[in-house]
Motif scaffolding. Structure first.
Motif, mmCIF file in Angstrom:
data_model
loop_
_atom_site.group_PDB
_atom_site.id
_atom_site.type_symbol
_atom_site.label_atom_id
_atom_site.label_comp_id
_atom_site.label_asym_id
_atom_site.label_seq_id
_atom_site.Cartn_x
_atom_site.Cartn_y
_atom_site.Cartn_z
ATOM 1 N N ALA A 124 -2.847 -1.959 6.173
ATOM 2 C CA ALA A 124 -1.918 -1.627 4.801
ATOM 3 C C ALA A 124 -1.487 -2.978 4.395
ATOM 4 O O ALA A 124 -1.608 -3.260 2.943
ATOM 5 C CB ALA A 124 -0.789 -0.791 5.075
ATOM 6 N N LEU A 125 -1.119 -3.823 5.065
ATOM 7 C CA LEU A 125 -0.322 -5.304 5.005
ATOM 8 C C LEU A 125 -1.635 -5.977 4.262
ATOM 9 O O LEU A 125 -1.088 -7.068 3.457
ATOM 10 C CB LEU A 125 0.218 -5.841 5.737
ATOM 11 C CG LEU A 125 1.890 -5.089 6.458
ATOM 12 C CD1 LEU A 125 2.166 -5.746 7.279
ATOM 13 C CD2 LEU A 125 2.722 -5.018 5.185
ATOM 14 N N LYS A 126 -2.559 -5.928 4.697
ATOM 15 C CA LYS A 126 -3.837 -6.805 4.201
ATOM 16 C C LYS A 126 -4.077 -6.642 2.653
ATOM 17 O O LYS A 126 -4.585 -7.331 2.139
ATOM 18 C CB LYS A 126 -5.180 -6.296 4.829
ATOM 19 C CG LYS A 126 -6.244 -7.585 4.656
ATOM 20 C CD LYS A 126 -7.486 -7.060 5.731
ATOM 21 C CE LYS A 126 -8.473 -8.320 5.637
ATOM 22 N NZ LYS A 126 -9.486 -7.889 6.506
ATOM 23 N N THR A 127 -3.689 -5.468 2.068
ATOM 24 C CA THR A 127 -3.726 -5.220 0.830
ATOM 25 C C THR A 127 -2.778 -6.057 -0.080
ATOM 26 O O THR A 127 -1.613 -5.706 0.076
ATOM 27 C CB THR A 127 -3.790 -3.754 0.420
ATOM 28 O OG1 THR A 127 -4.834 -2.967 1.115
ATOM 29 C CG2 THR A 127 -3.919 -3.435 -1.048
ATOM 30 N N GLY A 155 4.819 6.581 7.485
ATOM 31 C CA GLY A 155 6.197 7.492 7.719
ATOM 32 C C GLY A 155 6.238 8.875 8.134
ATOM 33 O O GLY A 155 6.725 9.183 8.920
ATOM 34 N N ASN A 156 5.057 9.449 7.761
ATOM 35 C CA ASN A 156 4.784 10.976 8.257
ATOM 36 C C ASN A 156 4.241 10.662 9.821
ATOM 37 O O ASN A 156 4.571 11.501 10.396
ATOM 38 C CB ASN A 156 3.706 11.488 7.513
ATOM 39 C CG ASN A 156 4.184 11.784 6.062
ATOM 40 O OD1 ASN A 156 5.317 12.162 5.846
ATOM 41 N ND2 ASN A 156 3.106 12.029 5.167
ATOM 42 N N ASP A 176 0.968 -1.281 0.047
ATOM 43 C CA ASP A 176 0.208 0.215 -0.052
ATOM 44 C C ASP A 176 1.044 1.235 -0.045
ATOM 45 O O ASP A 176 1.172 1.814 1.044
ATOM 46 C CB ASP A 176 -0.952 -0.099 1.301
ATOM 47 C CG ASP A 176 -1.942 1.023 0.944
ATOM 48 O OD1 ASP A 176 -1.669 1.973 0.456
ATOM 49 O OD2 ASP A 176 -2.935 0.800 1.911
ATOM 50 N N PRO A 177 1.333 1.717 -1.246
ATOM 51 C CA PRO A 177 2.348 2.904 -1.501
ATOM 52 C C PRO A 177 1.641 4.157 -0.526
ATOM 53 O O PRO A 177 2.508 4.872 0.099
ATOM 54 C CB PRO A 177 2.284 3.150 -2.606
ATOM 55 C CG PRO A 177 2.075 1.714 -3.351
ATOM 56 C CD PRO A 177 0.890 1.182 -2.534
ATOM 57 N N ARG A 178 0.305 4.552 -0.689
ATOM 58 C CA ARG A 178 -0.269 5.528 -0.097
ATOM 59 C C ARG A 178 -0.089 5.538 1.685
ATOM 60 O O ARG A 178 0.283 6.433 2.340
ATOM 61 C CB ARG A 178 -1.682 5.710 -0.476
ATOM 62 C CG ARG A 178 -2.227 6.879 0.241
ATOM 63 C CD ARG A 178 -3.740 7.311 -0.245
ATOM 64 N NE ARG A 178 -3.672 7.383 -1.836
ATOM 65 C CZ ARG A 178 -4.905 7.237 -2.562
ATOM 66 N NH1 ARG A 178 -5.746 7.266 -2.139
ATOM 67 N NH2 ARG A 178 -4.510 7.582 -3.896
#
Length: 326
Positions: free
Chosen positions: A241-244, A216-217, A208-210
């Protein structure tokens, strides 16, 4: 270098997985049979310790027994007998789900029996009072109660694990969950959070790049925030996120980023070979393991301390060969 690359997926003890008992070959189904999954009992049992449970037997239903089904509102169905409608086991199943969620506090994932009115995760048939099924399915009573108590836990149905992409995604999440439990055990600090996120940088970028940028922010703006308060929010977002499942496009993007760390150390012909394999992967000609294997080869020859820590290169035991089919 190989030992360093594999450290992210190795645990001192095997991760524990909750599992529907019938999938392990236990004869606990309504008809006295089982639904043994050879994937679990023959392929995964070397890498995981399974903790089986059958909620219907646990609440006192016999073997064999009358079948149950879900009736009523698909979002809040009742589990009732198919012969004796006065048999309503909704509350016992839900209470057992909550109980097991509390007791199984050391598992790193759960594999549920699909389509089960007690254990199914999705698309479980729910019937109207007149006996006609709703178009939309529901979730098993036990599974719903369990997952509500452990929302970040990686969960999957046995049937979906036949899909190589979903199987690799689930096991990646299980090992991420196990790694996070070690962070909690060692103590949450700003440094621990930053290092954990750094190790998962490219895995997150693939899934999940977004959300990778958002997390990170989140840590970048940690400031004087209490890391113990920030950690649960960070981890919930990480697991979401990792679920995607990663795609060929996102994997290709990550491979290109990692390849950039070799630009000053390998020959032009080696760069061309890597690029060719990455392109072939992107086109679906070769599986992910092919360009990854070549990249690992070059990093063994030209070690990079940052890349060596990246979970993406080996998020699960190599012998599982999960990336040979994606």
């Amino acid at each position: 270098m190989r030992a360093v690359l594999q450290q992210s997926s190795q645990q001192t003890t095997k991760p524990k997985l909750g599992v529907s008992a019938c999938l392990m070959g236990a004869e606990v189904r309504f008809n006295g049979g089982h639904k043994e999954s050879h994937l679990l009992t023959r392929a995964l049992n070397e890498y995981f310790d399974f903790v089986p449970a059958c909620p219907e037997v646990a609440i006192g239903l016999g073997i064999p027994r009358e079948t149950i089904r879900l009736v009523g509102d698909p979002k809040h169905p009742q589990a009732v007998g198919t012969v004796h409608e006065d048999l309503n086991v909704t509350r016992p199943l839900a209470e057992y789900g909550e109980q097991m969620a509390r007791q199984m506090n050391d598992i790193c994932g759960y594999i549920f029996m699909q389509k089960s009115p007690s254990c199914g995760l999705e698309r479980v048939k729910v019937y109207r009072e007149n006996g006609a099924p709703f178009d939309a399915g529901g979730r098993g009573i036990y599974a719903q109660a369990f997952c509500a108590r452990q929302p970040d836990l990686p969960v999957e149905e046995d049937g979906r694990l036949c899909d190589p992409v979903l199987r690799e995604n689930f096991i990646t999440r299980v090992f991420a969950y196990a790694a996070w439990q070690q962070v909690l055990k060692d103590g949450v600090t700003r440094r621990a959070l930053t290092e954990f996120h750094s190790r998962y940088k490219y895995q997150l970028m693939a899934n999940d790049p977004r959300q990778y940028r958002a997390l990170g922010n989140l840590l970048g703006n940690m400031g004087r925030s209490d890391p113990a308060e920030l950690a649960p929010r960070y981890f919930s977002a990480l697991m979401s996120a990792l679920k995607t499942p990663a795609t060929r496009r996102t994997h290709t993007n990550v491979l290109q980023h990692i390849c950039g760390y070799l630009r000053d150390t390998i020959s032009a012909s080696d760069k061309q070979e890597i690029q060719m394999l990455i392109d072939q992967y992107h086109q679906g000609i070769v599986p992910l393991v092919v360009p990854l294997t070549l990249l690992k080869h070059h990093f063994r020859q030209h070690p990079d301390p940052y890349i060596a820590l990246q979970v993406y290169l080996q998020p699960h035991p190599e012998n599982l060969s999960l990336r040979n089919a994606i």
